[in-house]
Design a protein around this motif. Structure first.
Motif, short mmCIF file in Angstrom:
data_model
loop_
_atom_site.label_atom_id
_atom_site.label_comp_id
_atom_site.label_asym_id
_atom_site.label_seq_id
_atom_site.Cartn_x
_atom_site.Cartn_y
_atom_site.Cartn_z
N SER A 56 17.30 0.75 27.64
CA SER A 56 18.41 -0.18 27.87
C SER A 56 19.09 0.21 29.18
O SER A 56 18.82 1.28 29.71
N TYR A 57 19.96 -0.68 29.66
CA TYR A 57 20.62 -0.37 30.93
C TYR A 57 21.90 -1.16 31.04
O TYR A 57 22.10 -2.18 30.36
N THR A 58 22.77 -0.70 31.92
CA THR A 58 24.01 -1.42 32.20
C THR A 58 24.33 -1.24 33.67
O THR A 58 24.03 -0.19 34.26
N MET A 60 27.11 -0.80 36.30
CA MET A 60 28.50 -0.36 36.31
C MET A 60 29.23 -0.91 37.54
O MET A 60 28.88 -0.60 38.67
N LEU A 77 19.33 4.07 29.51
CA LEU A 77 18.74 4.97 28.53
C LEU A 77 17.25 4.95 28.83
O LEU A 77 16.63 3.89 28.78
N MET A 85 15.14 10.65 24.51
CA MET A 85 15.80 9.65 25.34
C MET A 85 16.81 10.39 26.21
O MET A 85 17.41 11.37 25.78
N TYR C 133 25.99 15.29 29.66
CA TYR C 133 24.78 14.46 29.72
C TYR C 133 25.03 12.95 29.69
O TYR C 133 24.11 12.18 29.83
N GLU C 134 26.27 12.54 29.48
CA GLU C 134 26.57 11.10 29.58
C GLU C 134 27.61 10.86 30.67
O GLU C 134 27.36 10.17 31.65
N GLY C 143 30.49 1.29 29.85
CA GLY C 143 29.07 1.47 30.18
C GLY C 143 28.24 1.71 28.93
O GLY C 143 27.15 1.15 28.76
N LEU C 147 25.15 -0.51 27.47
CA LEU C 147 23.83 -0.05 27.05
C LEU C 147 23.49 -0.59 25.66
O LEU C 147 22.37 -1.03 25.39
N VAL C 148 24.49 -0.53 24.77
CA VAL C 148 24.27 -1.00 23.40
C VAL C 148 24.04 -2.51 23.39
O VAL C 148 23.12 -3.02 22.76
N ARG C 244 25.56 11.50 15.81
CA ARG C 244 25.26 12.25 17.04
C ARG C 244 26.11 11.65 18.16
O ARG C 244 26.11 10.43 18.35
N LEU C 247 24.61 8.70 22.64
CA LEU C 247 23.78 7.57 22.21
C LEU C 247 22.29 7.92 22.31
O LEU C 247 21.49 7.57 21.44
N HIS C 248 21.93 8.66 23.37
CA HIS C 248 20.51 8.95 23.60
C HIS C 248 19.92 9.87 22.54
O HIS C 248 18.71 10.02 22.46
N ASP C 249 20.78 10.54 21.78
CA ASP C 249 20.26 11.46 20.75
C ASP C 249 20.04 10.78 19.40
O ASP C 249 19.64 11.43 18.44
N ARG C 250 20.33 9.48 19.32
CA ARG C 250 20.18 8.80 18.03
C ARG C 250 18.81 8.15 17.91
O ARG C 250 18.30 7.60 18.89
N ASP C 252 18.12 5.43 16.40
CA ASP C 252 18.29 4.01 16.70
C ASP C 252 19.71 3.78 17.20
O ASP C 252 20.65 3.77 16.40
N PRO C 253 19.88 3.61 18.49
CA PRO C 253 21.23 3.46 19.05
C PRO C 253 21.97 2.21 18.53
O PRO C 253 23.17 2.10 18.74
N LEU C 254 21.26 1.29 17.90
CA LEU C 254 21.93 0.10 17.38
C LEU C 254 22.30 0.26 15.90
O LEU C 254 22.86 -0.65 15.29
#
Lengths: 135, 359, 386
Positions: A56-58, A60, A77, A85, C133-134, C143, C147-148, C244, C247-250, C252-254
């Motif tokens: 996915s991406y956004t 900014m 991501l 990821m 990391y984010e 942001g 992504l979501v 978590r 987001l990248h560590d899940r 399923d981020p959704l």
């Protein structure tokens, strides 16, 4: 100045060095104290290939302090080919822009400066569209 | 000036030294020269020095570009970065005034701590100066592998003649024992003198230059002396080389240097990149060589002559080996990067190169 | 565990309170809540706040707010859980009463955003993400939502414009809320033209950050005097669940697992099914989070929340009204105070004090606040005591 913190993270940031779990062999990025796959302690360094696809991406347009000079920039991501990821900026994008599923590769780029123009330059991983060419 | 020079004029390593791997890097943005002319002169006033130049992105500098070129060189060398004993970056645009580029590049490519990592500065020949040093380190047997990089994000004052050409890019070379090489560097020769044709003072953003003084007494004098003396000492003529690469601040200078030394247009064609990427300063001769290696055949000899203001030239005689055919396909070729191209206007260029003051 | 009741509520309108300080914002809400509670005095204060140490350079907030509000000497705690700080403070206060530790506890959520001008506010908020990391990648909370949302649109084939139904609904609901920041309905055409913040998240997808303070007083049954004038509302379920952080560590981020689990746990504690509530105050800090909250709670099948919203299911007169007084989008998002505002608004509904937006016969409310993309989810079930 956050010099020690940047210094401590250099391996992860410059070269995408994560871990491989000695118990379940799961690949881990970012590094963690406990393996997310099996719960064992994870401490063995592992350098990722840097190849992946956009999950996915956004784009900014409103940046936080320290990133304002780079707007607009794209954060994605990225699903690494080894499994994990990673959240990272995309760079060197062309007119085609970004699509989910697009193959990307890691490059080491300048992320920002710590504070003003006298501060440390912070370098780290970004991803760019795979370049056509010999490999 | 026709007598044969002694062979001991040449820098010839005790142990034969080869190029084990090489890698180029050119950023994706291109600023056409006509765009510079448009902004400062309302259009072209005659001939333009090049077609367009390569411009680094907002997040690129000598360190990041060196990392990518070095990764390409490692891929071709097929060695682990831990085996390197030197990581040397030659540039006139190191991101820091004090703090080595080399340590960061070394860390990023996975080199160990057992290395030499000082940065080199000699205007546009900082890269080849590092290359000669790497020959010394490997050729003396002090270390098995050394990485030498020439890379720049060249500066040119807005509106100055240099702004048409000052470009970003360069190449990296891993030297090692000749028997492991894709090419052998048979010997080198350097010719220097105190000739102030171009300089940048500490804390100055843009360089000063002597305009037409940069030509005859500087560029041409040093390139031709270095090239001709090497050939006389080696007992060679231009006909003995398949290719030649000369430092390329624009299109015409290397063409004229070739003519003066007896080389044809065909011999310099693969390595003449300045028309399409500009003058990459410390990267210029280095990337001209990488583009030439991309097309050379085993048995080909290549003459490389760099030029750095201040002033001096390093000349190298290189013999291409069998391994070139297989290894050049292991990383991106110079032309692959050149083909990746996004044209930008002057305003975008001004933003990318930090020429817009934000505070 | 003992029953826990809400015996007082107080709030200041959400907005840009240039002339009011952090401490005074909090005091106004605290004193208003105590004023309602007919002499009930708290033995502890639980503060929900995120940004004071960064934007107002004020830590040790509980001591300051107790001192400033004249509650000298009582126990004080600061609870920080990102944007869910206020809701988490309520959860802690609930535990303090339910366990018998105190008889009354005051919860105040307070946020002072306007003391600081510039992109430092976005950075301070982004510090609720994984900093190494984010946040380090230049990613803001919007942001993350981008992504979501991008993935959501891709995965479920939802049109980008479809999510405009949520801000439109929030603005409609806020028209009659005197404490809301924006009391003006918006049109879908305006949504379609709104400027991008974190593409695909546009300006209308993002709840505006603003100053605010809201307080609720919690009391045990034993503490409440006979003939207490306010209608009583009981907290029958309270659950805090984390996921978590990054987001990248899940897997399923959704998935918004923390949101789903906290609804399940709070409802199980209350002995009800989610469908047995009359309204749902959810976390619409971003339009996409409203959709995912509805789906995680089981009020919409995955990928279909916007479609159901379009059909009117979540309007005031719909099957499951949401954000009845405008939610974060139109009431305003006072970040660490937001979770307390939600509870307070649900209390107004259950007491029958919600004015023009009153949900008829409101008996139970489900209230949920999320930090970021549900890295922390706090869910409460409130019930009118008849």
């Amino acid at each position: 100045m956050e010099v020690p913190r940047h210094w401590r993270l250099k391996q992860q940031r410059y070269a995408l060095v994560g871990e491989v779990c000695p118990h379940c062999e799961g690949k881990i990025f970012p590094p963690r104290d406990v393996c997310p796959h099996c719960g064992g302690e994870a401490k063995t360094p592992y350098t990722f290939s840097g190849k992946g696809t956009v999950y996915s991406y956004t784009i900014m347009h409103d940046a936080p302090a320290g990133y304002d000079e780079n707007v607009p920039y794209t954060v994605a991501l990225v699903k690494l080919e080894e499994g994990p990821m990673v959240t990272a900026q995309l760079t060197d994008l062309d007119e085609q822009g970004v699509q989910i599923g697009m193959p990307v590769e890691m490059v080491t780029r300048r992320i920002r400066q710590d504070g003003d123009e006298r501060g440390l330059l912070v370098y780290g991983y970004k991803f760019r569209p795979m370049i056509a060419g010999a490999r | 000036m026709t007598q044969t020079l002694p062979e001991n004029l040449l820098l010839k390593p005790n142990r034969p030294v080869g190029i084990i791997g090489y890698g180029a890097y050119v950023p994706r943005y291109r600023l056409p020269a006509i765009e510079v002319a448009r902004v400062w002169h309302g259009g072209a006033r005659g001939g333009l020095p090049i077609k367009e130049k390569a411009v680094a992105g907002l997040d690129e500098d000598v360190i990041t570009m060196s990392i990518e070129a070095a990764r390409n060189a490692l891929a071709r060398a097929g060695i682990h970065a831990h085996a390197l004993r030197a990581v040397w970056v030659g540039s006139e645009s190191h991101p820091y005034a004090v703090k080595p580029s080399g340590t960061l590049v070394a860390e990023a490519i996975g080199a160990g701590p057992d290395i030499q990592a000082g940065d080199w500065e000699f205007a546009c020949k900082a890269g080849t100066e590092a290359l000669v040093a790497a020959m010394g380190l490997v050729g003396s047997g002090m270390g098995r592998y050394a990485l030498a990089i020439g890379m720049d994000t060249a500066q040119g004052r807005p509106g100055d003649a240099l702004e048409y050409t000052a470009a970003s890019g360069g190449a990296a070379y891993i030297l090692g024992p000749a028997e492991e090489g894709l090419a052998q560097i048979e010997f080198s020769y350097s010719y220097v003198s105190d000739t102030p044709d171009f300089w940048r003072r500490a804390h100055a953003r843009y360089p000063e230059h002597g305009q037409r003084f940069t030509g005859e007494p500087a560029y041409f004098k040093h390139i031709t002396e270095a090239g001709s003396r090497l050939m006389r000492a080696a007992g060679t003529t231009a006909a003995d080389y398949a290719y030649a690469v000369f430092h390329q601040p624009n299109t015409k200078f290397p063409q004229r240097a070739a003519l003066l030394l007896g080389f044809s247009e065909e011999q310099i064609a693969p390595g003449l990149l300045s028309p399409v990427i500009g003058n990459t300063y410390a990267g210029a001769a280095m990337i001209g060589l990488s583009a030439t290696l991309d097309v050379a055949k085993p048995g080909d000899r290549i003459l490389v002559v760099s030029f750095g203001s201040g002033a001096g030239s390093d000349a190298f005689q290189i013999l291409v080996g069998e391994a070139i055919e297989e290894r050049r396909n292991k990383a991106m070729r110079t032309q692959d990067y050149i083909a990746r191209r996004t044209e930008i206007d002057y305003a975008t260029y001004a933003r990318l190169r930090g020429k817009i003051t934000l505070k | 565990m003992r029953d826990v009741f809400i015996t007082g509520i107080g709030q200041v309108p959400v907005g840009e309170h240039w002339e009011v300080s952090l401490r005074s914002l909090a005091a106004r809400a605290m004193l208003a809540a105590l004023h309602q509670a007919e002499g009930l005095r708290p033995q502890a204060l639980f503060v929900g706040n995120l940004l004071a140490p960064v934007l107002s350079h004020q830590a040790n907030l509980a001591a300051l707010l107790i001192d400033n509000a004249g509650l000298d000497g009582i126990e004080g705690h600061l609870v920080e859980a990102g944007e869910a700080s206020g809701a988490a403070a309520l959860h802690s206060a609930f535990l303090a009463i339910a366990s018998g530790w105190v008889e009354s506890a005051l919860v105040v959520g307070v946020e002072k955003v306007t003391d600081y001008i510039g992109s430092g506010v976005e950075l301070a908020l982004a510090e609720t993400e994984d900093a190494d990391y984010e946040t380090a990648q230049g990613l803001t909370l919007s942001g993350l939502a981008g992504l979501v949302m991008q993935r959501y649109l891709h995965e479920y084939g939802v049109e980008r414009q479809a999510l405009g139904v949520f801000p439109t609904l929030m603005h409609a609901n806020a028209v009659h809320n005197p404490n809301a920041m924006f009391r003006k309905a918006i049109r879908r055409e305006a949504y379609a033209k709104a400027e991008m913040i974190s593409d695909p998240v546009n300006l209308f997808d993002m709840a505006p950050y603003a100053d605010g303070a809201a307080a609720v007083l919690l009391s045990s049954r034993a503490a409440i005097p006979a003939g207490f004038a306010q209608p009583l509302v009981r907290i029958s379920g309270s659950a805090l669940v984390t996921d978590r952080l990054a987001l990248h560590d899940r897997a399923d981020p959704l998935a918004f697992d923390a949101a789903r689990l906290s609804v399940e746990r709070a409802c199980r504690m209350a002995g009800i099914l989610p469908g047995e509530v009359n309204l749902f105050e959810l976390s619409d800090t971003f339009s996409i989070y409203a959709a995912l909250s509805l789906e995680a709670a089981g009020f919409a099948p995955t990928g279909r929340a916007a479609q159901l919203a379009e059909q009117g299911e979540f309007a005031l007169n719909g099957r499951m009204p949401i954000n009845t007084l405008g939610g974060m989008k139109a009431r305003g998002n006072p970040i660490g105070a937001a979770g307390v505002y939600q509870v307070l608004e649900a209390v107004l509904q259950l007491r029958g004090q919600a004015g023009a937006n009153q949900i008829a016969h409101a008996q139970r409310a489900l209230v949920q606040m999320l930090a970021g993309p549900a890295s922390t989810a706090v869910t409460h079930v409130l019930e009118r005591v008849s």
